[in-house]
Scaffold this active site. Structure first.
Site, PDB file in Angstrom:
ATOM      1  CE  LYS A   1       1.005   1.249   4.058  1.00 29.34           C
ATOM      2  NZ  LYS A   1       1.203   2.868   5.076  1.00 29.34           N
TER       3      LYS A   1
ATOM      4  CG  ASP B   1      -1.166  -0.310   8.341  1.00 25.39           C
ATOM      5  OD1 ASP B   1      -1.483   0.238   7.890  1.00 25.39           O
ATOM      6  OD2 ASP B   1       0.757  -0.168   8.108  1.00 25.39           O
TER       7      ASP B   1
HETATM    8  O1  C5P Z   1      -0.763  -1.201  14.444  1.00 28.85           O
HETATM    9  P1  C5P Z   1       0.741  -1.909  14.658  1.00 28.85           P
HETATM   10  O2  C5P Z   1       1.220  -2.952  15.149  1.00 28.85           O
HETATM   11  O3  C5P Z   1       1.156  -1.302  12.705  1.00 28.85           O
HETATM   12  O4  C5P Z   1       1.843  -0.253  15.272  1.00 28.85           O
HETATM   13  C1  C5P Z   1       2.960  -0.315  15.186  1.00 28.85           C
HETATM   14  C2  C5P Z   1       3.109   1.279  15.352  1.00 28.85           C
HETATM   15  O5  C5P Z   1       2.494   1.978  15.164  1.00 28.85           O
HETATM   16  C3  C5P Z   1       1.976   1.296  17.322  1.00 28.85           C
HETATM   17  O6  C5P Z   1       2.967  -0.114  18.539  1.00 28.85           O
HETATM   18  C4  C5P Z   1       2.188   2.515  17.283  1.00 28.85           C
HETATM   19  O7  C5P Z   1       3.289   2.916  17.698  1.00 28.85           O
HETATM   20  C5  C5P Z   1       2.266   2.599  16.320  1.00 28.85           C
HETATM   21  N1  C5P Z   1       1.000   3.244  15.202  1.00 28.85           N
HETATM   22  C6  C5P Z   1       0.227   4.961  16.339  1.00 28.85           C
HETATM   23  N2  C5P Z   1      -0.679   4.858  15.567  1.00 28.85           N
HETATM   24  C7  C5P Z   1      -1.577   4.163  14.807  1.00 28.85           C
HETATM   25  C8  C5P Z   1      -0.741   3.450  14.289  1.00 28.85           C
HETATM   26  C9  C5P Z   1       0.571   2.871  14.809  1.00 28.85           C
HETATM   27  O8  C5P Z   1       0.702   5.677  16.649  1.00 28.85           O
HETATM   28  N3  C5P Z   1      -2.598   4.750  14.553  1.00 28.85           N
END
Ligand code: C5P
Length: 304
Positions: A9, A137
């Site tokens: 993406k 994602d």
């Molecule tokens: O959800 P995912 O594991 O991909 O997110 C990784 C990190 O990215 C989270 O722990 C956070 O620090 C950051 N993040 C965020 N806000 C989001 C998505 C991700 O702060 N909407």
């Protein structure tokens, strides 16, 4: 043997709200699926095992931290399978830690591949819930196309889009950590005096001009509407990306931005042949490791 193709993406809009109590940020995140993608092959096996091929294979963890392995175990647990057996091979084309949701793509592909291999027939809404448990994602990699992601990015609404857009992705040497880029975004907001909490930052929303550009299939209008609130943070952590963005613009890109949390840079081209020429010029520019021409939108993770 089940083969699943899954797209990478780019965020054509990444509006980042304030830092929430749970450590995530509320987003207005317009995801766009591109044909540059990984292929995940599931074969019967003992336990859950992984292998990986491709130029960046050495950087892909093959233990239980890999989202593909976590996805297989989560699907098995959801269905009460005590002893799941699968070998997953990841043919990796998506840049690793590149801001293109490559790890999330492999998690989504593993859900679809294991569901088919184990004959489970899990409904899409359940797969989307499991995907949201794996990461912000992952649901979009199942859905594909173009979608607005709200919440931390997992609450999806498919968006209307006309035609095909042509993209070039300039791959950097080395990755960027997504949490580190979000932290840098907060730090820059604090430094600027605007604050970084939910109370300080207005809730972002999808830009009407961007939605219209997608719906009408107008690449120049989409190029003008591209925005990424994480871009200043990615540039702060990796100042060399400014030269990559400038090189693409000088070589004829009609739009340029950092992809997600970076460090991959994304460029819009007016058509397929302009994208090929732009990829060649960027590769020759010395401002990136390599550049790939591709297109989208394409569908989400699917057996082929
Ligand atoms: O959800 P995912 O594991 O991909 O997110 C990784 C990190 O990215 C989270 O722990 C956070 O620090 C950051 N993040 C965020 N806000 C989001 C998505 C991700 O702060 N909407």
């Amino acid at each position: 043997m089940i083969k699943v193709r899954v797209p990478a993406k780019v965020n054509v809009q990444l509006g980042v709200g304030g830092l929430r109590g749970d450590g995530f940020h509320d987003l207005a995140n317009v995801f766009f699926a591109v044909a540059l993608g990984d292929e995940v092959t599931a074969t019967p096996g003992e336990g859950v095992t992984l292998s990986c091929s491709g130029p960046d294979a050495a950087q892909v963890p093959l233990d239980d931290t890999n989202l593909a392995a976590r996805a297989a175990r989560l699907l098995a647990a959801h269905h009460g399978l005590a002893d799941p057996g699968v070998h997953l091979h990841i043919a990796k084309a998506i840049p690793v830690a590149g801001g293109m949701a490559g790890g999330s793509a492999d998690g989504a592909a593993a859900l679809v591949a294991c569901d088919a291999l184990w004959g489970l027939g899990t409904p899409m809404d359940v797969l989307l819930d499991l995907a949201a448990e794996l990461g912000s994602d992952v649901p979009f990699a199942l859905l594909g196309g173009v979608a607005l992601g709200r919440g931390r990015g997992e609450i999806l609404e498919a968006l209307p889009v006309t035609g095909t857009f042509h993209w070039v992705f300039a791959v950097a040497d080395g990755g960027l950590s997504t949490p580190a880029v979000f932290r840098e975004c907060d730090r820059l907001r604090e430094e600027a005096g605007t604050g970084s909490s939910e109370a300080d930052v207005p809730t972002p929303d999808a830009a009407p001009a961007l939605l219209a550009a997608l719906a009408t299939g107008d690449p120049a209008a989409l190029a003008a509407a591209l925005t990424n609130d994480l871009q200043p943070a990615a540039l702060s952590l990796r100042p060399a990306l400014a030269a990559t963005l400038a090189a693409g613009t000088e070589a004829g890109a009609i739009g340029a931005l950092v992809s997600g949390s970076g460090p991959t840079c994304a460029f819009l081209a007016k058509d397929a042949s302009a994208a090929e020429a732009l990829a060649a010029a960027l590769t020759a520019s010395g401002t990136c490791r390599t550049a790939h021409a591709t297109y989208g939108p394409v569908r989400g993770a699917a057996v082929h």
